[in-house]
Design a protein around this motif. Sequence first.
Motif, PDB file in Angstrom:
ATOM      1  N   GLN A  48       0.827  -1.209   0.000  1.00  0.00           N
ATOM      2  CA  GLN A  48       0.000   0.000   0.000  1.00  0.00           C
ATOM      3  C   GLN A  48       0.860   1.257   0.000  1.00  0.00           C
ATOM      4  OE1 GLN A  48      -2.132  -1.155   3.552  1.00  0.00           O
ATOM      5  NE2 GLN A  48      -4.054  -1.384   2.397  1.00  0.00           N
ATOM      6  N   LEU A  49       1.941   1.254   0.794  1.00  0.00           N
ATOM      7  CA  LEU A  49       2.824   2.425   0.805  1.00  0.00           C
ATOM      8  C   LEU A  49       3.559   2.555  -0.519  1.00  0.00           C
ATOM      9  CD1 LEU A  49       3.964   4.857   2.198  1.00  0.00           C
ATOM     10  CD2 LEU A  49       5.675   3.369   3.286  1.00  0.00           C
ATOM     11  N   ALA A  50       4.004   1.446  -1.084  1.00  0.00           N
ATOM     12  CA  ALA A  50       4.665   1.484  -2.392  1.00  0.00           C
ATOM     13  C   ALA A  50       3.716   2.069  -3.439  1.00  0.00           C
ATOM     14  CB  ALA A  50       5.127   0.088  -2.792  1.00  0.00           C
ATOM     15  N   ASP A  51       2.462   1.666  -3.403  1.00  0.00           N
ATOM     16  CA  ASP A  51       1.471   2.210  -4.337  1.00  0.00           C
ATOM     17  C   ASP A  51       1.255   3.710  -4.103  1.00  0.00           C
ATOM     18  OD1 ASP A  51       1.143  -0.319  -5.416  1.00  0.00           O
ATOM     19  OD2 ASP A  51      -0.729  -0.724  -4.331  1.00  0.00           O
ATOM     20  N   ARG A  52       1.182   4.123  -2.850  1.00  0.00           N
ATOM     21  CA  ARG A  52       0.972   5.546  -2.519  1.00  0.00           C
ATOM     22  C   ARG A  52       2.080   6.410  -3.118  1.00  0.00           C
ATOM     23  NH1 ARG A  52      -1.192   8.453   2.491  1.00  0.00           N
ATOM     24  NH2 ARG A  52       0.059  10.341   2.697  1.00  0.00           N
ATOM     25  N   TRP A  53       3.307   5.923  -3.040  1.00  0.00           N
ATOM     26  CA  TRP A  53       4.454   6.707  -3.500  1.00  0.00           C
ATOM     27  C   TRP A  53       4.933   6.342  -4.905  1.00  0.00           C
ATOM     28  CZ3 TRP A  53       7.699   6.455   1.610  1.00  0.00           C
ATOM     29  CH2 TRP A  53       7.158   7.356   2.543  1.00  0.00           C
ATOM     30  N   GLY A  54       4.325   5.354  -5.526  1.00  0.00           N
ATOM     31  CA  GLY A  54       4.750   4.950  -6.862  1.00  0.00           C
ATOM     32  C   GLY A  54       6.128   4.308  -6.866  1.00  0.00           C
ATOM     33  N   LEU A  55       6.419   3.558  -5.820  1.00  0.00           N
ATOM     34  CA  LEU A  55       7.708   2.883  -5.680  1.00  0.00           C
ATOM     35  C   LEU A  55       7.526   1.378  -5.752  1.00  0.00           C
ATOM     36  CD1 LEU A  55       9.090   4.755  -2.532  1.00  0.00           C
ATOM     37  CD2 LEU A  55       9.731   5.174  -4.903  1.00  0.00           C
ATOM     38  N   SER A  56       8.627   0.711  -5.903  1.00  0.00           N
ATOM     39  CA  SER A  56       8.634  -0.747  -5.803  1.00  0.00           C
ATOM     40  C   SER A  56       8.661  -1.138  -4.326  1.00  0.00           C
ATOM     41  CB  SER A  56       9.886  -1.285  -6.497  1.00  0.00           C
ATOM     42  OG  SER A  56      10.169  -2.592  -6.080  1.00  0.00           O
ATOM     43  N   PRO A  57       7.962  -2.205  -3.959  1.00  0.00           N
ATOM     44  CA  PRO A  57       8.082  -2.690  -2.576  1.00  0.00           C
ATOM     45  C   PRO A  57       9.530  -3.016  -2.201  1.00  0.00           C
ATOM     46  CG  PRO A  57       6.214  -3.729  -3.647  1.00  0.00           C
ATOM     47  CD  PRO A  57       6.964  -2.971  -4.715  1.00  0.00           C
ATOM     48  N   LYS A  58      10.318  -3.429  -3.173  1.00  0.00           N
ATOM     49  CA  LYS A  58      11.740  -3.721  -2.924  1.00  0.00           C
ATOM     50  C   LYS A  58      12.494  -2.470  -2.483  1.00  0.00           C
ATOM     51  CE  LYS A  58      12.219  -8.096  -3.970  1.00  0.00           C
ATOM     52  NZ  LYS A  58      12.689  -9.063  -3.001  1.00  0.00           N
ATOM     53  N   THR A  59      12.085  -1.302  -2.986  1.00  0.00           N
ATOM     54  CA  THR A  59      12.718  -0.055  -2.567  1.00  0.00           C
ATOM     55  C   THR A  59      12.486   0.164  -1.077  1.00  0.00           C
ATOM     56  OG1 THR A  59      12.493   0.939  -4.755  1.00  0.00           O
ATOM     57  CG2 THR A  59      12.756   2.451  -2.894  1.00  0.00           C
ATOM     58  N   LEU A  60      11.267  -0.069  -0.612  1.00  0.00           N
ATOM     59  CA  LEU A  60      10.979   0.073   0.816  1.00  0.00           C
ATOM     60  C   LEU A  60      11.781  -0.937   1.635  1.00  0.00           C
ATOM     61  CD1 LEU A  60       7.126   0.633   0.623  1.00  0.00           C
ATOM     62  CD2 LEU A  60       8.891   2.358   1.074  1.00  0.00           C
ATOM     63  N   GLU A  61      11.940  -2.143   1.120  1.00  0.00           N
ATOM     64  CA  GLU A  61      12.755  -3.146   1.813  1.00  0.00           C
ATOM     65  C   GLU A  61      14.197  -2.666   1.926  1.00  0.00           C
ATOM     66  OE1 GLU A  61      12.340  -6.906  -0.193  1.00  0.00           O
ATOM     67  OE2 GLU A  61      10.157  -6.901   0.075  1.00  0.00           O
ATOM     68  N   ARG A  62      14.731  -2.111   0.844  1.00  0.00           N
ATOM     69  CA  ARG A  62      16.111  -1.607   0.849  1.00  0.00           C
ATOM     70  C   ARG A  62      16.252  -0.451   1.828  1.00  0.00           C
ATOM     71  NH1 ARG A  62      16.544  -0.375  -4.189  1.00  0.00           N
ATOM     72  NH2 ARG A  62      16.459   1.881  -4.011  1.00  0.00           N
ATOM     73  N   TRP A  63      15.260   0.443   1.847  1.00  0.00           N
ATOM     74  CA  TRP A  63      15.311   1.569   2.778  1.00  0.00           C
ATOM     75  C   TRP A  63      15.352   1.082   4.226  1.00  0.00           C
ATOM     76  CZ3 TRP A  63      11.268   5.639   0.707  1.00  0.00           C
ATOM     77  CH2 TRP A  63      11.746   6.180  -0.495  1.00  0.00           C
ATOM     78  N   ARG A  64      14.598   0.030   4.535  1.00  0.00           N
ATOM     79  CA  ARG A  64      14.619  -0.490   5.900  1.00  0.00           C
ATOM     80  C   ARG A  64      15.997  -1.027   6.250  1.00  0.00           C
ATOM     81  NH1 ARG A  64       9.509  -2.638   4.387  1.00  0.00           N
ATOM     82  NH2 ARG A  64      10.344  -4.752   4.365  1.00  0.00           N
ATOM     83  N   VAL A  65      16.644  -1.711   5.323  1.00  0.00           N
ATOM     84  CA  VAL A  65      17.987  -2.233   5.549  1.00  0.00           C
ATOM     85  C   VAL A  65      18.968  -1.083   5.772  1.00  0.00           C
ATOM     86  CG1 VAL A  65      19.923  -3.452   4.469  1.00  0.00           C
ATOM     87  CG2 VAL A  65      17.609  -4.386   4.299  1.00  0.00           C
ATOM     88  N   CYS A  80       0.734   8.350  10.565  1.00  0.00           N
ATOM     89  CA  CYS A  80       1.423   9.504  11.152  1.00  0.00           C
ATOM     90  C   CYS A  80       2.913   9.486  10.829  1.00  0.00           C
ATOM     91  CB  CYS A  80       1.180   9.589  12.653  1.00  0.00           C
ATOM     92  SG  CYS A  80       1.797   8.187  13.613  1.00  0.00           S
ATOM     93  N   ASP A  81       3.542   8.303  10.773  1.00  0.00           N
ATOM     94  CA  ASP A  81       4.963   8.199  10.425  1.00  0.00           C
ATOM     95  C   ASP A  81       5.192   8.461   8.938  1.00  0.00           C
ATOM     96  OD1 ASP A  81       5.741   7.580  13.066  1.00  0.00           O
ATOM     97  OD2 ASP A  81       5.229   5.464  12.742  1.00  0.00           O
ATOM     98  N   ILE A  82       4.268   8.017   8.112  1.00  0.00           N
ATOM     99  CA  ILE A  82       4.349   8.276   6.672  1.00  0.00           C
ATOM    100  C   ILE A  82       4.271   9.779   6.416  1.00  0.00           C
ATOM    101  CG2 ILE A  82       3.143   8.002   4.465  1.00  0.00           C
ATOM    102  CD1 ILE A  82       2.210   5.219   5.565  1.00  0.00           C
ATOM    103  N   GLU A  83       3.309  10.428   7.046  1.00  0.00           N
ATOM    104  CA  GLU A  83       3.140  11.873   6.848  1.00  0.00           C
ATOM    105  C   GLU A  83       4.314  12.648   7.419  1.00  0.00           C
ATOM    106  OE1 GLU A  83      -0.758  12.347   8.569  1.00  0.00           O
ATOM    107  OE2 GLU A  83      -1.717  12.109   6.587  1.00  0.00           O
ATOM    108  N   ALA A  84       4.882  12.211   8.529  1.00  0.00           N
ATOM    109  CA  ALA A  84       6.063  12.867   9.099  1.00  0.00           C
ATOM    110  C   ALA A  84       7.234  12.766   8.123  1.00  0.00           C
ATOM    111  CB  ALA A  84       6.427  12.250  10.444  1.00  0.00           C
ATOM    112  N   TYR A  85       7.425  11.595   7.534  1.00  0.00           N
ATOM    113  CA  TYR A  85       8.513  11.419   6.567  1.00  0.00           C
ATOM    114  C   TYR A  85       8.286  12.285   5.326  1.00  0.00           C
ATOM    115  CZ  TYR A  85      11.935   9.256   3.510  1.00  0.00           C
ATOM    116  OH  TYR A  85      12.995   9.055   2.662  1.00  0.00           O
ATOM    117  N   GLU A  86       7.048  12.327   4.857  1.00  0.00           N
ATOM    118  CA  GLU A  86       6.741  13.178   3.702  1.00  0.00           C
ATOM    119  C   GLU A  86       7.049  14.632   4.015  1.00  0.00           C
ATOM    120  OE1 GLU A  86       3.175  10.456   1.732  1.00  0.00           O
ATOM    121  OE2 GLU A  86       2.637  12.070   3.111  1.00  0.00           O
ATOM    122  N   ASN A  87       6.731  15.084   5.222  1.00  0.00           N
ATOM    123  CA  ASN A  87       7.022  16.467   5.606  1.00  0.00           C
ATOM    124  C   ASN A  87       8.520  16.734   5.672  1.00  0.00           C
ATOM    125  OD1 ASN A  87       4.367  17.406   5.759  1.00  0.00           O
ATOM    126  ND2 ASN A  87       4.130  16.650   7.846  1.00  0.00           N
TER     127      ASN A  87
END
Length: 73
Positions: free
Chosen positions: A11-28, A47-54
Amino acid sequence: MTTTTHFDQQQLADRWGLSPKTLERWRVLGTGPQYIRLPGKVIYRLCDIEAYENECLISSTAEFRKYTKLSAI
């Protein structure tokens, strides 16, 4: 009572137009929004998503160049 909205990785990948793998890499790498790790699942609070966007708000191209130069140091 406050309702917190949660997003899964897709869902977050879809919101931002990213690959889910990108989010996995960011977590690493320790970048991206904070997340919650549950057994077999990762979720993100709205709230964490919006904080990061800000945190990522840029008002001009010059500001973006300055930010990327500082990040490279």
